[in-house]
Scaffold this motif. Structure first.
Motif, short mmCIF file in Angstrom:
data_model
loop_
_atom_site.label_atom_id
_atom_site.label_comp_id
_atom_site.label_asym_id
_atom_site.label_seq_id
_atom_site.Cartn_x
_atom_site.Cartn_y
_atom_site.Cartn_z
N ASN A 187 1.81 8.96 7.38
CA ASN A 187 0.43 9.44 7.26
C ASN A 187 0.11 10.53 8.28
O ASN A 187 -0.95 10.53 8.91
N GLY A 188 1.07 11.44 8.49
CA GLY A 188 0.88 12.60 9.36
C GLY A 188 1.05 12.34 10.85
O GLY A 188 0.85 13.22 11.66
N LYS A 189 1.46 11.11 11.23
CA LYS A 189 1.63 10.80 12.66
C LYS A 189 3.07 10.34 12.91
O LYS A 189 3.66 9.66 12.07
N PRO A 190 3.62 10.68 14.09
CA PRO A 190 4.98 10.21 14.41
C PRO A 190 5.06 8.69 14.36
O PRO A 190 4.09 8.00 14.66
N LEU A 191 6.23 8.18 13.97
CA LEU A 191 6.41 6.73 13.87
C LEU A 191 6.35 6.04 15.23
O LEU A 191 6.08 4.85 15.30
N GLY A 192 6.62 6.78 16.29
CA GLY A 192 6.63 6.15 17.61
C GLY A 192 7.91 5.35 17.81
O GLY A 192 8.77 5.29 16.94
N ASN A 193 8.03 4.72 18.96
CA ASN A 193 9.24 3.93 19.23
C ASN A 193 8.87 2.46 19.43
O ASN A 193 7.72 2.07 19.37
N MET A 194 9.90 1.66 19.69
CA MET A 194 9.70 0.22 19.84
C MET A 194 8.78 -0.09 21.03
O MET A 194 7.94 -0.98 20.96
N ALA A 251 0.85 -1.19 0.00
CA ALA A 251 0.00 0.00 0.00
C ALA A 251 0.89 1.24 0.00
O ALA A 251 1.90 1.28 0.69
N SER A 252 0.48 2.22 -0.78
CA SER A 252 1.23 3.48 -0.83
C SER A 252 0.95 4.27 0.44
O SER A 252 -0.19 4.42 0.86
N ARG A 253 2.01 4.73 1.06
CA ARG A 253 1.90 5.52 2.30
C ARG A 253 2.62 6.85 2.10
O ARG A 253 3.57 6.95 1.32
N LYS A 254 2.16 7.84 2.84
CA LYS A 254 2.80 9.15 2.81
C LYS A 254 3.69 9.27 4.05
O LYS A 254 3.22 9.08 5.17
N PHE A 255 4.96 9.56 3.84
CA PHE A 255 5.93 9.69 4.92
C PHE A 255 6.49 11.11 4.94
O PHE A 255 6.41 11.83 3.95
N ASN A 310 6.27 1.49 22.25
CA ASN A 310 4.84 1.70 22.03
C ASN A 310 4.34 1.09 20.72
O ASN A 310 3.29 1.45 20.22
N GLY A 311 5.13 0.15 20.17
CA GLY A 311 4.69 -0.56 18.97
C GLY A 311 4.96 0.18 17.67
O GLY A 311 4.47 -0.24 16.62
N GLY A 312 5.72 1.24 17.72
CA GLY A 312 6.04 2.01 16.52
C GLY A 312 7.21 1.43 15.76
O GLY A 312 7.66 0.31 16.01
N SER A 313 7.74 2.22 14.82
CA SER A 313 8.87 1.78 14.01
C SER A 313 9.99 2.82 14.00
O SER A 313 10.87 2.76 13.15
N GLY A 314 9.97 3.75 14.94
CA GLY A 314 10.95 4.83 14.95
C GLY A 314 11.64 4.95 16.28
O GLY A 314 11.76 3.97 16.99
N PRO A 315 12.08 6.12 16.63
CA PRO A 315 11.68 7.40 16.09
C PRO A 315 12.12 7.64 14.64
O PRO A 315 11.53 8.45 13.94
N PHE A 316 13.17 6.92 14.17
CA PHE A 316 13.55 7.01 12.77
C PHE A 316 13.48 5.63 12.14
O PHE A 316 13.88 4.64 12.73
N GLN A 317 12.98 5.63 10.90
CA GLN A 317 12.98 4.41 10.10
C GLN A 317 13.62 4.76 8.77
O GLN A 317 13.23 5.74 8.12
N LEU A 318 14.61 3.99 8.37
CA LEU A 318 15.22 4.21 7.08
C LEU A 318 14.34 3.60 6.02
O LEU A 318 13.93 2.44 6.14
N ILE A 319 14.02 4.39 4.99
CA ILE A 319 13.15 3.91 3.91
C ILE A 319 13.87 4.10 2.58
O ILE A 319 14.23 5.23 2.22
N ALA A 320 14.09 2.99 1.90
CA ALA A 320 14.61 3.01 0.53
C ALA A 320 13.38 3.02 -0.37
O ALA A 320 12.69 2.01 -0.49
#
Length: 171
Positions: free
Chosen positions: A133-140, A74-78, A142-152
């Motif tokens: 999608n306009g929301k912070p990625l969160g951290n490990m 699915a296309s997401r906006k980051f 709280n179930g997030g994928s950030g605070p930073f996620q590298l995206i190729a």
């Protein structure tokens, strides 16, 4: 007799693999230090940048196809910062990036990916994302994928995306 030897070898290799994986994860977690900090290493030099320093470099919105085991593609906006812009900020020039054999990105969960210099230098190529999608990625925690996620961006299967980025090494 052969089966017992084979089982013993497999057991030893399994224990060794798990032990080395655990040691690697511990060393990456120790290196991560403060949440939102990323360490950068190039040759003999190193630098650490905070969340605010990285996000203050001119964030861009971009789209990428996210494909997880829980959802189909699915296309997401980051929102994020180009990795090459972050490297340039700490005086790692495009020429230094290009002369590297690879760029290694490590996550606090032990996941490691390698990128080519051309991927990192490409316009709209590799981002340190901090919003989806306009929301912070969160951290490990709280179930997030950030605070930073590298995206190729060119990786349409998300296999070379790295959550919880804590270190970037130019080799």
């Amino acid at each position: 007799m052969k089966n017992k030897k084979l089982i013993a070898i497999i057991a030893i290799l399994t224990v060794l693999t798990l032990s080395l994986g655990y040691i690697n994860m511990k060393s990456v977690n120790k290196a991560s230090g403060e949440e939102g900090m990323i360490g950068f290493v190039s040759g003999e030099g190193s630098a650490r940048l905070s969340f605010d320093e990285i996000t203050g470099l001119g964030s861009k919105e971009f789209k990428a196809v996210e494909d997880t085991s829980a959802s189909g593609p699915a296309s997401r906006k980051f929102k994020g910062v180009l990795l090459k812009d972050v490297l340039n900020k700490i005086s790692i020039s495009d020429e230094t990036i290009k002369s590297s054999s690879k760029i290694i990105v490590k996550g606090s969960d032990g996941y490691v990916i390698a990128l080519s210099p051309d991927e990192v230098l490409a316009d709209n190529g590799v981002y340190l994302a901090y919003e989806k999608n306009g929301k912070p990625l969160g951290n490990m925690k709280n179930g997030g994928s950030g605070p930073f996620q590298l995206i190729a961006v060119s990786d349409s299967f998300s296999q070379r995306w790295c959550k919880y980025v804590v270190e970037v090494v130019l080799e």
